[in-house]
Design an enzyme around this catalytic site. Structure first.
Site, PDB file in Angstrom:
ATOM      1  N   GLU A 132      21.090  -4.586  39.395  1.00 44.39           N
ATOM      2  CA  GLU A 132      20.917  -4.823  37.960  1.00 44.39           C
ATOM      3  C   GLU A 132      19.485  -4.476  37.587  1.00 44.39           C
ATOM      4  O   GLU A 132      18.540  -4.906  38.256  1.00 44.39           O
ATOM      5  CB  GLU A 132      21.212  -6.282  37.601  1.00 44.39           C
ATOM      6  CG  GLU A 132      22.685  -6.631  37.687  1.00 44.39           C
ATOM      7  CD  GLU A 132      22.953  -8.093  37.350  1.00 44.39           C
ATOM      8  OE1 GLU A 132      23.889  -8.354  36.577  1.00 44.39           O
ATOM      9  OE2 GLU A 132      22.234  -8.963  37.872  1.00 44.39           O
ATOM     10  N   ASP A 155      25.564  -5.815  43.826  1.00 42.30           N
ATOM     11  CA  ASP A 155      24.961  -5.489  42.522  1.00 42.30           C
ATOM     12  C   ASP A 155      23.562  -4.908  42.612  1.00 42.30           C
ATOM     13  O   ASP A 155      22.691  -5.456  43.303  1.00 42.30           O
ATOM     14  CB  ASP A 155      24.815  -6.755  41.660  1.00 42.30           C
ATOM     15  CG  ASP A 155      26.122  -7.457  41.358  1.00 42.30           C
ATOM     16  OD1 ASP A 155      27.171  -6.814  41.491  1.00 42.30           O
ATOM     17  OD2 ASP A 155      26.074  -8.636  40.998  1.00 42.30           O
ATOM     18  N   GLU A 180      31.319  -8.792  45.099  1.00 49.25           N
ATOM     19  CA  GLU A 180      30.405  -7.959  44.309  1.00 49.25           C
ATOM     20  C   GLU A 180      29.209  -7.556  45.144  1.00 49.25           C
ATOM     21  O   GLU A 180      28.755  -8.317  45.995  1.00 49.25           O
ATOM     22  CB  GLU A 180      29.899  -8.724  43.078  1.00 49.25           C
ATOM     23  CG  GLU A 180      30.420  -8.203  41.765  1.00 49.25           C
ATOM     24  CD  GLU A 180      29.843  -8.940  40.565  1.00 49.25           C
ATOM     25  OE1 GLU A 180      28.624  -8.819  40.326  1.00 49.25           O
ATOM     26  OE2 GLU A 180      30.602  -9.625  39.869  1.00 49.25           O
ATOM     27  N   ARG A 219      16.256 -24.616  45.279  1.00 48.59           N
ATOM     28  CA  ARG A 219      17.705 -24.395  45.363  1.00 48.59           C
ATOM     29  C   ARG A 219      18.240 -24.694  46.761  1.00 48.59           C
ATOM     30  O   ARG A 219      19.325 -25.233  46.913  1.00 48.59           O
ATOM     31  CB  ARG A 219      18.038 -22.943  44.997  1.00 48.59           C
ATOM     32  CG  ARG A 219      17.732 -22.601  43.561  1.00 48.59           C
ATOM     33  CD  ARG A 219      17.942 -21.128  43.295  1.00 48.59           C
ATOM     34  NE  ARG A 219      19.350 -20.759  43.240  1.00 48.59           N
ATOM     35  CZ  ARG A 219      19.772 -19.515  43.107  1.00 48.59           C
ATOM     36  NH1 ARG A 219      18.901 -18.530  43.040  1.00 48.59           N
ATOM     37  NH2 ARG A 219      21.056 -19.257  43.046  1.00 48.59           N
ATOM     38  N   THR A 270      18.963  -7.490  42.823  1.00 49.46           N
ATOM     39  CA  THR A 270      20.110  -7.235  43.684  1.00 49.46           C
ATOM     40  C   THR A 270      20.802  -8.556  43.983  1.00 49.46           C
ATOM     41  O   THR A 270      20.182  -9.615  43.989  1.00 49.46           O
ATOM     42  CB  THR A 270      19.703  -6.558  45.008  1.00 49.46           C
ATOM     43  OG1 THR A 270      18.815  -7.417  45.734  1.00 49.46           O
ATOM     44  CG2 THR A 270      19.034  -5.217  44.749  1.00 49.46           C
ATOM     45  N   ASN A 271      22.105  -8.471  44.239  1.00 52.92           N
ATOM     46  CA  ASN A 271      22.875  -9.684  44.509  1.00 52.92           C
ATOM     47  C   ASN A 271      24.160  -9.296  45.231  1.00 52.92           C
ATOM     48  O   ASN A 271      24.628  -8.160  45.109  1.00 52.92           O
ATOM     49  CB  ASN A 271      23.209 -10.409  43.199  1.00 52.92           C
ATOM     50  CG  ASN A 271      23.423 -11.900  43.378  1.00 52.92           C
ATOM     51  OD1 ASN A 271      23.528 -12.389  44.505  1.00 52.92           O
ATOM     52  ND2 ASN A 271      23.508 -12.617  42.281  1.00 52.92           N
ATOM     53  N   GLY A 277      23.927 -18.428  44.847  1.00 55.74           N
ATOM     54  CA  GLY A 277      23.226 -17.236  44.403  1.00 55.74           C
ATOM     55  C   GLY A 277      22.486 -16.579  45.551  1.00 55.74           C
ATOM     56  O   GLY A 277      21.808 -17.243  46.335  1.00 55.74           O
ATOM     57  N   ARG A 278      22.605 -15.280  45.671  1.00 60.70           N
ATOM     58  CA  ARG A 278      21.872 -14.526  46.696  1.00 60.70           C
ATOM     59  C   ARG A 278      21.034 -13.445  46.018  1.00 60.70           C
ATOM     60  O   ARG A 278      20.981 -12.303  46.461  1.00 60.70           O
ATOM     61  CB  ARG A 278      22.857 -13.931  47.703  1.00 60.70           C
ATOM     62  CG  ARG A 278      23.492 -14.996  48.612  1.00 60.70           C
ATOM     63  CD  ARG A 278      24.374 -14.385  49.690  1.00 60.70           C
ATOM     64  NE  ARG A 278      24.685 -15.348  50.738  1.00 60.70           N
ATOM     65  CZ  ARG A 278      25.743 -16.154  50.736  1.00 60.70           C
ATOM     66  NH1 ARG A 278      26.594 -16.114  49.722  1.00 60.70           N
ATOM     67  NH2 ARG A 278      25.937 -17.000  51.727  1.00 60.70           N
TER      68      ARG A 278
END
Length: 309
Positions: A95, A93, A91, A263, A109-110, A120-121
């Site tokens: 959003e 992204d 993906e 994280r 954004t990811n 998670g990025r």
């Protein structure tokens, strides 16, 4: 509204590039065939999808977002192959996350590769304009070695593939999607503010469709060898664009996984640490970005940043 190098790329009509995905008549193609509206109401959201799968390229649309109270509303413009690779999808992204009246839309954004949703990025930003007042261009440049996200031809994020990323870097053919949907459980202040359907329908407007990539057969998935087509796609960020990207990130970035010490004790390999970005984010949220102790247990959703914005 198409700007910069994308002026030289062909703009498609909706029917040349896209097809209905879901939402029945909540997807409306305008009479000129060059624009489409997708809407969210109490019945359903809506969306459309590219007719082809692409392996690398430049993909763009001009988008005008809903105005007024938009808490809980998510508009997404993204690439994915989740319908083909359910357990190891890729993906890329954009959003757009709505907000309460008087507060601004945010962009997230990811990227995922090989189903790497546990890593998670995400990055999240404010904007220097109101995206509900007019159309603005949002673009994704995807090559074998890097990904760039643009807003009005200003790069806002660059991801360079590293050897350590392995399959986490998107590498399989993907379709383009545009959707609007109810993200009340997470999109605005971690779900504190939800969609209010008394303001519906929420309408997102799309135009200036650019799908300039290597279309591949979904079965054979042959590699792209159309060198002429890719000659018109930038090979990277220019010095002038990089200056603009640094300025944007220092002024508008609100979250980045690279600086999230709760994280990642050590930033992932693709992260390029900028002291000014780090300083801005520490001021924004010293617990998340400064390594300060949190006195209560705080669990992180596997795909969403937990910073409150």
């Amino acid at each position: 509204m198409v700007s910069g190098f994308s002026r030289n790329l062909p703009i498609l009509s909706f029917d040349e590039g896209y097809s209905h995905l879901f939402g029945d008549d909540n997807l409306m193609v305008l009479r000129d065939g060059k624009s489409a509206h997708i809407s969210l109401d109490e019945r359903t959201g809506s969306g459309f999808v590219s007719q082809d799968l692409y392996l690398h390229g430049y993909f763009s649309a001009s988008i005008k977002l809903p105005a007024d109270y938009t808490a809980g509303v998510v508009v997404a413009f993204y690439m994915s192959n989740g319908d083909i690779y359910e357990k190891n999808h890729d993906e890329i992204d954009f959003e757009f996350l709505g907000n309460i009246r008087g507060k601004d839309w945010r962009i997230q954004t990811n990227i995922y590769g090989n189903g790497s949703t546990s890593i998670g990025r995400e990055e999240r930003y404010g904007l220097w304009f109101d995206p509900s007042e007019d159309f603005h261009q949002y673009s994704i440049l995807w090559t074998q070695n890097f990904i760039v996200f643009y807003v009005d031809n200003v790069p806002i994020r660059e991801i360079k593939r590293t050897e350590a990323m392995g399959g986490d870097f998107p590498s399989k053919p993907m379709s383009l999607y545009a959707t609007i949907w109810d993200g009340s459980d997470w999109a605005t202040n971690g779900g504190k503010y939800k969609v209010s359907y008394k303001y519906a329908p929420y309408i997102a407007e799309f135009s200036d469709f650019v799908l300039h990539g290597c279309a591949v057969d979904p079965i054979e998935q042959s590699k792209c060898d159309d060198a002429a087509k890719f000659a018109s796609i930038p090979a990277g960020i220019t010095r002038q664009q990089r200056t603009k990207m640094v300025s944007f990130r220092n002024k508008h970035m609100q979250y980045s996984y690279c600086y999230d010490r709760s994280r990642y004790k050590t930033p992932p390999s693709e992260c390029v640490i900028d002291p000014k970005e780090a300083e801005r984010l520490r001021g924004f949220d010293p617990v998340t970005f400064g390594g300060a102790r949190h006195h209560r247990g705080k669990r992180h959703h596997r795909t969403r940043p937990t910073s409150s914005i």
